[in-house]
Design a protein around this motif. Structure first.
Motif, PDB file in Angstrom:
ATOM      1  N   LEU A 111       0.820  -1.214   0.000  1.00  0.00           N
ATOM      2  CA  LEU A 111       0.000   0.000   0.000  1.00  0.00           C
ATOM      3  C   LEU A 111       0.851   1.259   0.000  1.00  0.00           C
ATOM      4  N   ALA A 127      -6.381   3.867   1.875  1.00  0.00           N
ATOM      5  CA  ALA A 127      -6.998   2.547   1.774  1.00  0.00           C
ATOM      6  C   ALA A 127      -7.773   2.233   3.046  1.00  0.00           C
ATOM      7  N   ILE A 141      -9.533   0.616  -1.925  1.00  0.00           N
ATOM      8  CA  ILE A 141      -8.461   1.537  -2.308  1.00  0.00           C
ATOM      9  C   ILE A 141      -9.083   2.731  -3.025  1.00  0.00           C
ATOM     10  N   THR A 150     -12.987   4.575   0.821  1.00  0.00           N
ATOM     11  CA  THR A 150     -12.316   4.231   2.076  1.00  0.00           C
ATOM     12  C   THR A 150     -12.823   5.022   3.271  1.00  0.00           C
TER      13      THR A 150
END
Length: 164
Positions: A111, A127, A141, A150
């Motif tokens: 990430l 995220a 995401i 998110t």
């Protein structure tokens, strides 16, 4: 990139919570019970501070009522900055924080995002995840600037959908 069905990797991190700051690992923080985890590019950055974190603070009780045991926010900032952000946001006691100063967790989870163009180095991408007993149930995401997929409302909807 981490995906549904994956086990949370073990990475050294700093936990910032109502008890203070402690050394631990990502799997210790995220590995027990039902966890909502969300990551932000940076503490105090405009979108994170104004649009992302506040929704989770405001909806913490609703998430707990939906069966969530812990809400955790991660930022690739040092633990001093993360603690100051948690305190300034009045989030301690509602949300726990992971300070990932070297972006090691961000990288281990896949990430990580290069924000060098903005002078911020490697950070988390925006995220969120639903995790049960250390196994990822779902990953969300953001594919554009801002907070939609998110944010707390989207995560509450995902929690509700999983109850059915």
């Amino acid at each position: 990139m981490i995906k549904s069905g994956d086990t949370i990797p073990s990475v050294p991190v700093k936990l910032v919570d109502g008890s203070g700051i402690s050394d631990t690992t990502s799997d210790s923080v995220l590995g027990q019970g039902r966890v909502v985890f969300f990551s932000v590019p940076g503490a105090f950055t405009p979108t994170c501070h104004v649009n992302h974190l506040p929704g989770f603070i405001a909806n913490a009780d609703k998430m707990r009522a939906a069966g969530v045991d812990r809400i955790v926010c991660a930022a690739a900032n040092d633990h001093h900055v993360v603690k100051a952000w948690a305190e300034a946001s009045d989030a301690l006691g509602k949300i726990d924080f992971i300070a990932d100063g070297n972006a090691a967790q961000a990288k281990a989870f896949g990430l990580d995002k290069d924000f060098s163009g903005a002078g911020m180095g490697t950070r988390f991408t925006r995220a969120a995840m639903l995790i049960t007993d250390g196994v990822v149930d779902a990953v969300f995401i953001e594919d554009a600037p801002g907070v939609s997929a998110t944010g707390a409302p989207a995560i509450l909807m995902a929690l509700e959908a999983r109850k059915k």
